[in-house]
Every structure is written in C-alpha cells, then in structure tokens.
Design a protein around this motif. Structure first.
Motif, PDB file in Angstrom:
ATOM      1  N   SER A 268     -29.662  11.777  -7.395  1.00  0.00           N
ATOM      2  CA  SER A 268     -31.030  11.253  -7.411  1.00  0.00           C
ATOM      3  C   SER A 268     -31.646  11.470  -8.790  1.00  0.00           C
ATOM      4  O   SER A 268     -31.187  12.312  -9.564  1.00  0.00           O
ATOM      5  N   GLY A 269     -32.660  10.681  -9.096  1.00  0.00           N
ATOM      6  CA  GLY A 269     -33.319  10.776 -10.389  1.00  0.00           C
ATOM      7  C   GLY A 269     -34.764  11.205 -10.243  1.00  0.00           C
ATOM      8  O   GLY A 269     -35.430  10.879  -9.256  1.00  0.00           O
ATOM      9  N   ILE A 270     -35.240  11.951 -11.227  1.00  0.00           N
ATOM     10  CA  ILE A 270     -36.640  12.375 -11.264  1.00  0.00           C
ATOM     11  C   ILE A 270     -37.199  12.003 -12.633  1.00  0.00           C
ATOM     12  O   ILE A 270     -36.573  12.281 -13.667  1.00  0.00           O
ATOM     13  N   PHE A 271     -38.349  11.345 -12.656  1.00  0.00           N
ATOM     14  CA  PHE A 271     -39.018  10.997 -13.907  1.00  0.00           C
ATOM     15  C   PHE A 271     -40.332  11.758 -14.006  1.00  0.00           C
ATOM     16  O   PHE A 271     -40.948  12.112 -12.989  1.00  0.00           O
ATOM     17  N   MET A 272     -40.765  11.984 -15.239  1.00  0.00           N
ATOM     18  CA  MET A 272     -42.110  12.482 -15.481  1.00  0.00           C
ATOM     19  C   MET A 272     -42.955  11.285 -15.878  1.00  0.00           C
ATOM     20  O   MET A 272     -42.545  10.480 -16.720  1.00  0.00           O
ATOM     21  N   VAL A 273     -44.118  11.150 -15.266  1.00  0.00           N
ATOM     22  CA  VAL A 273     -44.999  10.019 -15.556  1.00  0.00           C
ATOM     23  C   VAL A 273     -46.299  10.548 -16.132  1.00  0.00           C
ATOM     24  O   VAL A 273     -46.869  11.522 -15.634  1.00  0.00           O
ATOM     25  N   CYS A 274     -46.755   9.920 -17.220  1.00  0.00           N
ATOM     26  CA  CYS A 274     -47.962  10.368 -17.904  1.00  0.00           C
ATOM     27  C   CYS A 274     -49.202   9.810 -17.207  1.00  0.00           C
ATOM     28  O   CYS A 274     -49.274   8.609 -16.924  1.00  0.00           O
ATOM     29  N   LYS A 275     -50.166  10.681 -16.946  1.00  0.00           N
ATOM     30  CA  LYS A 275     -51.392  10.236 -16.272  1.00  0.00           C
ATOM     31  C   LYS A 275     -52.593  10.223 -17.214  1.00  0.00           C
ATOM     32  O   LYS A 275     -53.722  10.019 -16.769  1.00  0.00           O
ATOM     33  N   ASN A 276     -52.342  10.435 -18.521  1.00  0.00           N
ATOM     34  CA  ASN A 276     -53.418  10.413 -19.513  1.00  0.00           C
ATOM     35  C   ASN A 276     -53.382   9.079 -20.265  1.00  0.00           C
ATOM     36  O   ASN A 276     -52.487   8.844 -21.075  1.00  0.00           O
ATOM     37  N   VAL A 392     -40.180  11.027  -7.972  1.00  0.00           N
ATOM     38  CA  VAL A 392     -38.775  10.967  -7.538  1.00  0.00           C
ATOM     39  C   VAL A 392     -38.334   9.510  -7.526  1.00  0.00           C
ATOM     40  O   VAL A 392     -38.954   8.658  -6.878  1.00  0.00           O
ATOM     41  N   ALA A 393     -37.284   9.210  -8.278  1.00  0.00           N
ATOM     42  CA  ALA A 393     -36.767   7.839  -8.360  1.00  0.00           C
ATOM     43  C   ALA A 393     -35.727   7.613  -7.267  1.00  0.00           C
ATOM     44  O   ALA A 393     -35.640   8.381  -6.301  1.00  0.00           O
ATOM     45  N   GLY A 394     -34.925   6.570  -7.421  1.00  0.00           N
ATOM     46  CA  GLY A 394     -33.990   6.197  -6.367  1.00  0.00           C
ATOM     47  C   GLY A 394     -32.716   7.020  -6.341  1.00  0.00           C
ATOM     48  O   GLY A 394     -32.417   7.782  -7.261  1.00  0.00           O
ATOM     49  N   GLN A 395     -31.962   6.859  -5.274  1.00  0.00           N
ATOM     50  CA  GLN A 395     -30.641   7.463  -5.135  1.00  0.00           C
ATOM     51  C   GLN A 395     -29.596   6.518  -5.732  1.00  0.00           C
ATOM     52  O   GLN A 395     -29.662   5.306  -5.520  1.00  0.00           O
ATOM     53  N   ARG A 396     -28.643   7.075  -6.474  1.00  0.00           N
ATOM     54  CA  ARG A 396     -27.528   6.299  -6.999  1.00  0.00           C
ATOM     55  C   ARG A 396     -26.238   6.925  -6.481  1.00  0.00           C
ATOM     56  O   ARG A 396     -26.078   8.138  -6.550  1.00  0.00           O
ATOM     57  N   VAL A 397     -25.352   6.104  -5.965  1.00  0.00           N
ATOM     58  CA  VAL A 397     -24.072   6.620  -5.464  1.00  0.00           C
ATOM     59  C   VAL A 397     -22.982   6.221  -6.456  1.00  0.00           C
ATOM     60  O   VAL A 397     -22.659   5.041  -6.598  1.00  0.00           O
ATOM     61  N   GLN A 398     -22.465   7.215  -7.175  1.00  0.00           N
ATOM     62  CA  GLN A 398     -21.409   6.961  -8.149  1.00  0.00           C
ATOM     63  C   GLN A 398     -20.085   6.780  -7.400  1.00  0.00           C
ATOM     64  O   GLN A 398     -19.756   7.549  -6.502  1.00  0.00           O
ATOM     65  N   VAL A 399     -19.331   5.771  -7.800  1.00  0.00           N
ATOM     66  CA  VAL A 399     -18.061   5.453  -7.139  1.00  0.00           C
ATOM     67  C   VAL A 399     -16.994   6.481  -7.518  1.00  0.00           C
ATOM     68  O   VAL A 399     -16.870   6.877  -8.679  1.00  0.00           O
ATOM     69  N   ILE A 400     -16.225   6.897  -6.528  1.00  0.00           N
ATOM     70  CA  ILE A 400     -15.068   7.774  -6.755  1.00  0.00           C
ATOM     71  C   ILE A 400     -13.836   7.037  -6.251  1.00  0.00           C
ATOM     72  O   ILE A 400     -13.800   6.573  -5.108  1.00  0.00           O
ATOM     73  N   LYS A 401     -12.830   6.904  -7.107  1.00  0.00           N
ATOM     74  CA  LYS A 401     -11.600   6.237  -6.674  1.00  0.00           C
ATOM     75  C   LYS A 401     -10.425   6.715  -7.513  1.00  0.00           C
ATOM     76  O   LYS A 401     -10.594   7.414  -8.521  1.00  0.00           O
ATOM     77  N   ASP A 402      -9.238   6.334  -7.101  1.00  0.00           N
ATOM     78  CA  ASP A 402      -8.023   6.658  -7.845  1.00  0.00           C
ATOM     79  C   ASP A 402      -7.780   5.557  -8.869  1.00  0.00           C
ATOM     80  O   ASP A 402      -7.801   4.369  -8.532  1.00  0.00           O
TER      81      ASP A 402
END
Length: 499
Positions: A268-276, A392-402
């Motif tokens: 998951s990602g988290i951003f800081m957003v400026c409120k000024n 809190v930003a979106g969820q990203r699912v990184q692919v795992i494969k051979d």
C-alpha cells in the motif's frame, strides 16, 4: 434467490481505467457487440484508478529515474524509457481521438500540462543525471529537456525545494515542459459515461464470485447482486479481468494454466498532502528523486503538483505500507487465500529472495510522522509538520512468478497481461506504470485475444491511433504530428503557470 441467466459478447470485470479503455476500444471497433461490466463498488474508478489512490503522473519516462539505468561501462540505458514514452504517446492519441469526436468533453477535467523534473543530490548522482540528460535529450522523444546545476536556475524552476538549501550541496535537475498531470479517476468516470451512452450495461454493486467454462467454450460467471443478495449467471465468449488487485483471485478461479504458479504481494502507498495554500502556490511541477540504495522501484520519492476537483494540490511520497488486502476495500484474508498448491513454492521462493523488501516494508510501516517529515525535508528543507497530513493511497499487488532470468519466485515491477491460449479470457495484473499505458496494454489484449479480427480492425485502429503498428522513434515526421495534434486537442498548449 434468483438464478437469472444473461448472455453478452464481452464481459469486463472491474470499472477501472483498464476496463474503461478496453470497452471504449471495442465500442468503436464493433459497436454492435453486447458488453456488460461488473463492479462490486457503487461507482466507477474507486480503487486503483481513483485520483487519491495513485500519483496522477502521466508516465512518459520524462522524470522517473527508475526507467533508466547505468550500465557497467558508465553509459545510461534509456531503452525502457523509450518504451514507456511510446506507450504514453499511444494513450494520448486515443484520448485525443475521443475528445476530437466529442466522446469525451473538457479534457482539462482529466489532463493538465505540468513540467516533469528529476532532482538528485550528491556528486555521484549529479554525474549520473548529467549522463542521463545527454542520452535522453539527443532522442526526439525527449525533445526540450533541460539540465542545470546552477542554483539560480534551479531557484527559478523549484523555489520551494531550493529555499534554505545547503549552498555546498551538489544538486542537479532536469526539466521538460511537455509533462502532464492526469486525473485517472475523472478520466475513468468520463469514459464510463461514454460507454453508458453507447448502451454498455454497467452493473455496480455486483461481485463476480466464480467462473467456469461451458461446453461451447464460453465463460459462465456466477455474479452476486450485492444490493438484493440474489445470484445471477452471465455468459460471454470473452471475459476481461480488470479488477486491480482483485484480478489475481479471479484469474485463479478461471483455472487457466497460464494463471498457475503466479502469486501476488500487496503493497500500500501513503502520501503526505499539503494543507497550506501558500506552500502549494510555491511549487508547480512533478519532481522525482532517486530511490535510496536497497529500496524497491516503487519507493522513488516525488513532490507532485496535482489537479484534483479543479483545485491545485501538493503531494509528497510515496511511503510504503503493508496490508494483506489486495484492494483497499478487500479482505484481510486476500494474501493468504491467494496461496494455492500450484504457487506455494513460487511464493516461498519469493519470500526468501525478498527479505530486504520485507525489512523495508516493516521500517516504512513503523515510520512516525516526524520521520516522514525528515524525508520530506530532503525535498523541502523548511517544511513544517503542521502544514502536512497523511493520505492512504491505493493497494498495488506486485506480480510474483517464475522467470528464466530471475528464477523461481521473481517479483515483477510492472504491468502484465495473462491470457488463455484460445484468447477467451485475459487478466491484467501488476502496478506502475499501469494507467498511463492503458491503451497500449489493451491493444495487446486485442492482439492476443482477437487475432481473427485484427486485420479488419486495423484501418479503424490507425484512425484512432495514428502510430498504431509502428514506432514513433522511427518516424520523426509522425512523432511531430502526433505531439502537435495531441497537445492541441487535449489543450496542453496552455501557458505554464509561473511559480
């Protein structure tokens, strides 16, 4: 409980940018096909495509340093950057087609011109950036890129970043004015409005619970109407799974061999957003830095001007978080239930290989707000904690494969199409550059899944995407034409806002 059965030519699962793009392409190519969309949420573009769940960067490799690498001989490899840039040009052409034909209106509601910049600190990184600039500025795709180490010039470009910075620190930046900020949430919603006007049946609050092949080779989907609680059966000759992080579970339920031995790891990602507003007004660019040594590609820090709801915002990040959910609205059991007998060893191998990633994620989750502010101050030296909130930003699912190159349990950073050999079903997995390359990725789906139609579709595809089937890099005249037309149609020739 009812047991209603409905037939479609095409079923799209998930109302995000990928399904919107594929639906729009198909409606233009074969208007008579019956298309049905299932989305478990109440509206379109609410997960990964939502404007608060992604960085909103029109990924064209203009500023993202992770798309260029330094080779052993010291030269810079820009081949990945060229590929990403060409893919974004394809998206711009298709969006221009939709706007030109009044299928989408008011392009400023989803795309704005914005300088893209790369910023580095330290002698070694400055040397790398200069070599990167020399390699890229000589390429027609990156025409107009500027480079500077001059503090006065940098103060003109990025005053918020240069204020109160150590005068002895080695700093360099590149800048290119043809960058964009893209509101993928707004674009997704606009495209679904267009699809609805073309009689596409869009069913919100409908969850696809299972799917199986029928005797005639079609797909039968078991769909739950979340509002009424009834179960419906829908069949289609072709199914596209564009459910973001939820695509992996549905791919597994399809049972196709191409989906076996694949796993996913959520970040998951988290951003800081400026409120000024005073601080927001001092910055006008997307400025990407360099990932720290040992950090994964998705951790590249950037300070972004954003345009959301016609309001200028300022975001910094991303910081990584961890949740076992594959979607923000998903289940805490998503990760564990994605582990199957056929991918168990692949997942275990990935875990053993990526201990450094696990350590990084744990460290990120434990960061206090003050620690996050310390990272922000590498960009804005005088940043004040009271001016910034966490989002809190979106969820990203990184692919795992051979893979042949990486061996068993290789973690993939990118976007990947998985399709059945007979082309009856396809799924979109992975993350960045994702939405920016949606049109190229959906053209790949068309080529893989509808090879029998591609020849007859080609004239129409060329009409929608003038560079279809060829490289812009190999055709400078077409590149100039495409750039000019896209900029004019999408209204990107507006005066860049001074800081």
């Amino acid at each position: 409980m009812g047991d209603k059965q409905t037939k479609s030519d095409v079923i799209l699962i998930g109302a995000g940018i990928m399904s919107a793009t594929l639906g729009a392409l198909l409606k233009e190519l074969v208007p008579g096909w019956k298309i049905t969309v299932f989305e478990k949420l109440p509206s379109a573009g609410e997960e990964s495509s939502n404007e608060w769940n992604n960085a909103g960067t029109g990924h064209a490799a203009l500023c993202e340093l992770n798309y260029t690498s330094e080779k052993k001989d010291g030269s810079v490899d820009i081949s990945k950057a060229i590929q990403i840039n060409e893919q974004f040009q394809v998206s711009m052409q298709f969006w221009s087609y939709l706007v030109h034909n009044k299928l989408l209106r008011n392009p400023q509601d989803f795309i704005m011109p914005l300088p893209h910049m790369s910023l580095v600190q330290g002698e070694k990184n400055v040397s790398f950036l200069k070599k990167r600039y020399e390699a890229m500025s000589a390429n027609p795709l990156f025409k107009g890129m500027e480079y500077s180490e001059d503090p006065k010039k940098l103060m003109e470009w990025i005053p918020l970043i240069m204020q109160n910075r150590d005068a002895n620190e080695a700093v360099a930046a590149t800048k290119i004015d043809s960058g964009t900020d893209v509101n993928f949430g707004a674009l997704t919603r606009m495209m679904f409005d267009y699809l609805k006007s073309k009689n596409v049946d869009i069913k919100y609050k409908h969850s696809v619970n299972n799917m199986k092949r029928t005797s005639d080779g079609a797909w039968d989907l078991k769909v739950r109407n979340e509002a009424s609680g009834t179960v419906e059966h829908h069949t289609a000759k072709f199914v596209f799974i564009g459910g973001g992080g939820g695509s992996l579970h549905l791919l597994q339920k399809s049972g196709i061999p191409e989906g076996k031995q694949m796993g996913g790891f959520p970040v998951s990602g988290i951003f800081m957003v400026c409120k000024n507003p005073e601080v927001v007004a001092q910055h006008h660019a997307k400025v990407y830095g360099k990932a720290k040594v040992g950090a994964p590609p998705m951790s590249v820090p950037h300070l972004d001007t954003r345009f959301i709801d016609n309001k200028k915002s300022l975001l910094f990040g991303p910081f990584a978080g961890f949740s076992p959910k594959f979607l923000k609205t998903g289940s805490m059991f998503d990760l564990i239930t994605s582990v199957k007998p056929n991918n168990l060893f692949t997942m275990l191998a990935a875990g053993a290989k990526n201990m450094s990633l696990t350590k990084y994620l744990i460290e990120q989750v434990l960061l206090s707000k003050e620690k996050r502010m310390e990272e922000l101050r590498e960009f804005i030296p005088n940043a004040k904690i009271e001016d910034w909130d966490l989002v809190v930003a979106g969820q990203r699912v990184q692919v795992i494969k051979d893979t042949v190159a990486g061996g068993k349990g290789t973690l993939q950073f990118g976007t990947e199409v998985v399709s059945a050999a007979d082309g009856s079903i396809a799924a979109l997995l992975g993350a960045s550059p994702g939405a920016s390359t949606a049109v190229s990725v959906m053209l790949e789906v068309l080529n893989k899944c509808f090879p029998q139609h591609i020849k007859e579709w080609e004239p129409k595809l060329k009409g929608m995407i003038p560079s279809y089937g060829e490289s812009l890099l190999g055709n400078p005249a077409l590149l100039e034409e495409v750039h000019a037309t896209s900029a004019q149609t999408l209204r990107l020739n507006r005066e860049l806002q001074p800081v």
